[in-house]
Scaffold this active site. Structure first.
Site, PDB file in Angstrom:
ATOM      1  N   LYS A   1       0.848  -1.201   0.000  1.00  0.00           N
ATOM      2  CA  LYS A   1       0.000   0.000   0.000  1.00  0.00           C
ATOM      3  C   LYS A   1       0.884   1.252   0.000  1.00  0.00           C
ATOM      4  CE  LYS A   1      -0.369  -0.300   5.031  1.00  0.00           C
ATOM      5  NZ  LYS A   1      -1.092  -1.010   6.097  1.00  0.00           N
ATOM      6  N   ARG A   7     -10.857  -0.495  14.839  1.00  0.00           N
ATOM      7  CA  ARG A   7     -10.810   0.325  13.628  1.00  0.00           C
ATOM      8  C   ARG A   7     -11.957  -0.092  12.706  1.00  0.00           C
ATOM      9  NH1 ARG A   7      -4.984   0.903  10.686  1.00  0.00           N
ATOM     10  NH2 ARG A   7      -5.446  -1.185   9.964  1.00  0.00           N
ATOM     11  N   TYR A  16      15.832  30.578   8.595  1.00  0.00           N
ATOM     12  CA  TYR A  16      14.657  31.317   9.085  1.00  0.00           C
ATOM     13  C   TYR A  16      14.599  31.377  10.614  1.00  0.00           C
ATOM     14  CZ  TYR A  16      12.555  30.823   4.413  1.00  0.00           C
ATOM     15  OH  TYR A  16      12.288  30.881   3.073  1.00  0.00           O
ATOM     16  N   CYS A  39      14.297  24.217   5.507  1.00  0.00           N
ATOM     17  CA  CYS A  39      13.442  25.031   4.641  1.00  0.00           C
ATOM     18  C   CYS A  39      12.665  24.117   3.682  1.00  0.00           C
ATOM     19  CB  CYS A  39      14.282  26.017   3.833  1.00  0.00           C
ATOM     20  SG  CYS A  39      15.464  26.954   4.812  1.00  0.00           S
ATOM     21  N   ASP A  64      12.985  23.684   0.414  1.00  0.00           N
ATOM     22  CA  ASP A  64      13.787  23.001  -0.600  1.00  0.00           C
ATOM     23  C   ASP A  64      15.259  22.872  -0.228  1.00  0.00           C
ATOM     24  OD1 ASP A  64      11.441  23.356  -2.280  1.00  0.00           O
ATOM     25  OD2 ASP A  64      12.116  25.435  -2.452  1.00  0.00           O
TER      26      ASP A  64
HETATM   27  C1  LIG Z   1      -0.328  -1.928   6.819  1.00  0.00           C
HETATM   28  C2  LIG Z   1      -0.960  -3.193   7.249  1.00  0.00           C
HETATM   29  C3  LIG Z   1      -0.191  -4.349   7.425  1.00  0.00           C
HETATM   30  C4  LIG Z   1       1.318  -4.362   7.373  1.00  0.00           C
HETATM   31  O1  LIG Z   1       1.855  -3.913   8.599  1.00  0.00           O
HETATM   32  P1  LIG Z   1       3.450  -3.920   8.850  1.00  0.00           P
HETATM   33  O2  LIG Z   1       3.596  -3.529  10.255  1.00  0.00           O
HETATM   34  O3  LIG Z   1       4.009  -2.916   7.898  1.00  0.00           O
HETATM   35  O4  LIG Z   1       3.917  -5.297   8.536  1.00  0.00           O
HETATM   36  C5  LIG Z   1      -0.864  -5.530   7.687  1.00  0.00           C
HETATM   37  N1  LIG Z   1      -2.215  -5.551   7.796  1.00  0.00           N
HETATM   38  C6  LIG Z   1      -2.971  -4.447   7.670  1.00  0.00           C
HETATM   39  C7  LIG Z   1      -4.449  -4.545   7.825  1.00  0.00           C
HETATM   40  C8  LIG Z   1      -2.376  -3.234   7.408  1.00  0.00           C
HETATM   41  O5  LIG Z   1      -3.133  -2.129   7.303  1.00  0.00           O
END
Ligand SMILES: *Cc1c(COP(=O)(O)O)cnc(C)c1O
Length: 375
Positions: free
Chosen positions: A39, A134, A269, A316, A318
């Site tokens: 992902k 969740r 800055y 900053c 960049d």
């Molecule tokens: C992101 C995620 C993982 C992977 O987790 P890691 O700690 O990066 O191995 C597994 N299951 C779900 C549902 C996730 O959202």
């Protein structure tokens, strides 16, 4: 490398990916398959190169967070099993089925909506909320939960193939967290067993993330959802894991100018840094717009000719400035700077300096930073 890219770039070392996959496979039970979590553009590493290499290494399962990511993986891996972990708008049901993608289903209401928009059956795995709080069907009472799930099996436009859950604290070495993970594990297995008794023996069950896959691989699972360790970072720095990891991403930039400043001169800055003696200061062509956090102002260090040099003044958009006084070699415009990666400054270490995790650092490297794949 094209000169035009020579400003700030992320090197993606695929041999490190090979190494990490080998290490993970060595601890997984023989029959368990790895579901590579790719992902967020493979945690910022670039999903095209990463997925292609993973497929070459024999990985068949990929997990993503949305349909767009799923379709991006589908382009590279025409035969892979691609799984969407979270919510996809039900209006996308037709495409989910068309591209042979598997969707996580977290409620009856969601399943009904998916079916409403589906032309052909949508493949799915049931998401249980065993304690993460969740998404998912609540599963405190296994019998009641299994009963609640039964309507899913009667839906014509849904093909239920698996069940999964997500651990809240599998990366923790604390006793009460370990007990909590055991409780979560028991909850999903109880629901799975009860469904089997009711005539629905599912082909897939999975609950392990990276930490659990390494520390407590469970033989009863068919898949291990592995993300962060594949990229060579730790789930809970500085808690070490009993495998050898190599960071896949190394973030680099170059020096644009080196100058000497005198006692009393300030840098950047807000004049938050003032030199207490004569210093050599190098300006580096990377900033928070590249994903190098402004919160690292006055905290982070970066490597110049192998020496860790402190950031002086504010980061900053960049650019940022380093105190290179202690570098024994001469520092010149055009010299390379390593901000983090496969070196003494890991993304995990840098993250710990400003209260975040390595995951956020690699995911946060911005779009304008080219990913340079190294074989
Ligand atoms: C992101 C995620 C993982 C992977 O987790 P890691 O700690 O990066 O191995 C597994 N299951 C779900 C549902 C996730 O959202």
């Amino acid at each position: 490398m094209k000169r035009v890219l020579h400003r700030a770039w992320a090197e993606i070392d695929l041999s490190a990916l090979d190494h990490n996959i080998k290490e993970v496979k060595a601890v997984l039970p023989k029959k368990m398959e790895l579901m590579a979590v790719v992902k967020a553009n493979a945690y910022g590493h670039g999903d095209e190169a990463v997925c292609k290499r993973l497929a070459e290494l024999g990985v068949k399962w990929f997990a993503v967070s949305n349909l767009e990511e799923a379709l991006s993986v589908r382009k590279v891996c025409p035969d892979a099993e691609i799984f969407i972990l979270g919510y996809t708008p039900p209006e996308c049901a037709e495409d989910i089925a068309k591209y042979n993608i598997i969707q996580g289903v977290m409620s009856l209401e969601y399943a009904e909506e998916l079916c409403r928009y589906a032309a052909e059956p949508v493949r799915c795995h049931i998401k249980l909320d065993t304690g993460m709080g969740r998404i998912g069907f609540r599963s405190k009472n296994a019998n009641a939960c299994a009963e609640e799930l039964l309507p899913l099996f009667a839906m014509e436009k849904l093909s239920v193939e698996g069940i999964y859950t997500h651990f809240a604290a599998a990366d923790s070495p604390e006793d009460d967290d370990i007990k909590y993970t055991e409780m979560q594990e028991k909850r999903i297995f109880d629901v799975y067993d009860r469904l089997a008794e009711l005539g629905h023996k599912l082909s897939h069950i999975h609950c392990m993330n990276s930490a659990a896959s390494i520390v407590r691989p469970n033989e009863k699972c068919t898949l291990a959802r592995v993300g962060i360790v594949m990229y060579g970072l730790l789930p809970n720095y500085p808690v070490e894991l009993p495998i050898d990891l190599r960071p896949v991403m190394t973030f680099k930039s170059v020096i644009s100018q080196v100058k000497e400043i005198e006692e009393g001169d300030s840098v950047s800055y807000g004049r938050t840094y003032t030199a207490e003696s004569t210093r050599r200061v190098a300006t580096v062509t990377v900033g928070y717009a590249d994903g190098y956090a402004r919160l690292l102002s006055g905290k982070g260090k970066a490597l110049v000719h192998g020496t860790a040099c402190p950031i002086v003044g504010r980061v900053c958009m960049d650019q940022l400035m380093l105190d290179v006084t202690d570098v024994s070699e001469e520092v010149r415009s055009g010299d390379e700077v390593t901000l983090f990666g496969d070196c003494e400054i890991t993304a995990d270490h840098l993250a710990s300096l400003y209260g975040t995790i390595g995951y956020e650092i690699v995911c946060g490297i911005s779009k304008r930073v080219p990913r340079i794949v190294i074989e």
